[in-house]
Scaffold this motif. Structure first.
Motif: not given
Length: 417
Positions: A152-177
């Motif tokens: 989404c426009r205005g949604e970019g990597p955080d100060v550590n360079g981590t994409d929030p889309r990646f973080l959401r995917s991690i959370a989804e994977h942990e829930s599914a597991t």
């Protein structure tokens, strides 16, 4: 150390654990609105955008939502998951259309000599595509990006360079597991794992993916009416956009759907190198239906093993008959047939041949990347599951295999079950 052998005793008559039961009960009364206008409204609200591109996709969207709505066997949890999926697809479509509007030069990007892995589900395609993706010169589609290819426009990597889309995917994977822990032993869709590009094609509501989420022969039959040349062209433009955002490199792609779409695939990517994987259909079917039945303990109100296995015997036969029919559309100088029983342990030799077909050199640094991937990802890394199609689904291996003489006579396939 030997991998643990896992056995799902309650595969077709599941005994839910407290976590699974609590979640199903918690969402049982949540309203699920699958009207296309409401789904589109939610996507527009999420993005602040309203241009979905050509509105010719809307009849397919309506049928897609109808397939979910008409499947009375869904739990409400699965209806919520699929509603969320459709809104996500529409969100991605809005963002894609907006990106093309702002950067029309995307259309001028070339998709040069991709390697495309084509084969049945559970036939080694995932292993091979993840291995090839270890070549840093290649562009691949990790799972996290397949779910949210455009930010989404205005949604970019955080100060550590981590994409929030990646973080959401991690959370989804942990829930599914946590909810279905044994899926990792069958098909671990962790965020960095390479995913099928038909997830992108689904932005056009034109792929076979929905068949894995609902029981809807009507969607399958509707899908067969599509002119896939047009939809594969849409996929190619998405790949151009992703190359623009994070490239340029040569792509490695894969999907079982391509088995029955070799004409559109080759028309869309005429300079592709195609790696065909081949495996005993009985092994493929029992693996696929076991994985589906296990996930169905939270997706469906009850499990019907007869209907499940019959559907996928038929579906795999359709995929393979189309593949046998059209295999020669891909020339010998641009393709390779890889038998499952030759794949494990012979990967480096196979890669030499595949890269030679592709006209791409294999320097020692890339070879070392391949060897490192193989060392870190042995077969059965998450445990070996015990499959038994006769015990769980009431079909003997010979009964199933009798449907596939045409396939065994065409390719080097070894009986496994």
């Amino acid at each position: 150390m030997a991998s643990a052998t896992l056995d799902i005793e309650d595969l077709c008559a599941p005994v839910l654990n407290s976590t699974q039961r609590a979640l199903l009960d918690q969402v049982a009364g949540v309203p699920v609105d699958l009207r296309p206008t409401e789904l589109m409204r939610q996507a527009a609200e999420r993005t602040g955008l309203h241009d979905f591109g050509s509105d010719e996709f809307q009849p397919r969207l309506a049928r897609y939502a109808e397939a979910v709505e008409s499947d009375s066997g869904n739990t409400n949890l699965n209806r919520i998951i699929l509603q969320s999926r459709i809104v996500r697809l529409l969100t991605n479509r809005l963002l894609f259309t907006d990106l093309l509007r702002r950067y029309p030069e995307i259309h001028d990007i070339e998709i040069d000599r991709p390697i495309i892995v084509v084969g049945l589900p559970r036939s080694g395609t995932t292993h091979l595509v993840n291995l090839i993706a270890a070549d840093v010169r290649r562009r691949a589609l990790p799972y996290w990006e397949s779910q949210e290819p455009f930010a989404c426009r205005g949604e970019g990597p955080d100060v550590n360079g981590t994409d929030p889309r990646f973080l959401r995917s991690i959370a989804e994977h942990e829930s599914a597991t946590a909810l279905t822990p044994l899926l990792a032993a069958m098909h671990d869709r962790f965020p960095q794992a390479i995913e099928e590009e038909v997830e992108l094609l689904d932005l056009d509501f034109a792929s076979y993916v929905l068949e894995w989420h609902v029981r809807s022969p009507q969607w399958r039959d509707y899908y067969y009416t599509f002119d896939q040349h047009r939809h594969y062209g849409y996929l190619r433009t998405i790949l151009k956009a992703l190359t623009f955002l994070r490239g340029p490199r040569q792509w490695v792609l894969k999907s079982p759907q391509h088995c029955e779409q070799l004409g559109p695939l080759l028309a869309t990517f005429p300079d592709a190198t195609v790696a065909f994987t081949h495996r005993d259909p009985v092994a493929v079917i029992q693996s696929a239906v076991t994985m589906l039945a296990y996930g169905d303990r939270i997706r469906r109100t009850s499990i019907d093993p007869d209907t499940l296995v019959e559907y996928w015997i038929d579906r795999v036969e359709r995929l393979l008959r189309a593949c046998v029919r059209d295999r020669d559309l891909v020339g010998a100088d641009a393709s390779l047939d890889i038998s499952f029983h030759h794949l494990n342990g012979n990967e480096m030799t196979i890669l030499d041949r595949l890269y030679a077909c592709n006209g791409t050199a294999l320097p020692e640094q890339t070879r070392e990347s391949f060897r490192s991937y193989l060392d870190s990802n042995p077969r059965g890394k998450h445990g070996q599951l015990r499959y038994d199609v006769e015990r769980h689904f009431g079909r003997t291996p010979s009964e199933i295999r009798s449907r596939f003489d045409f396939y065994f006579s065409r390719f080097d396939v070894r009986e496994e079950v």
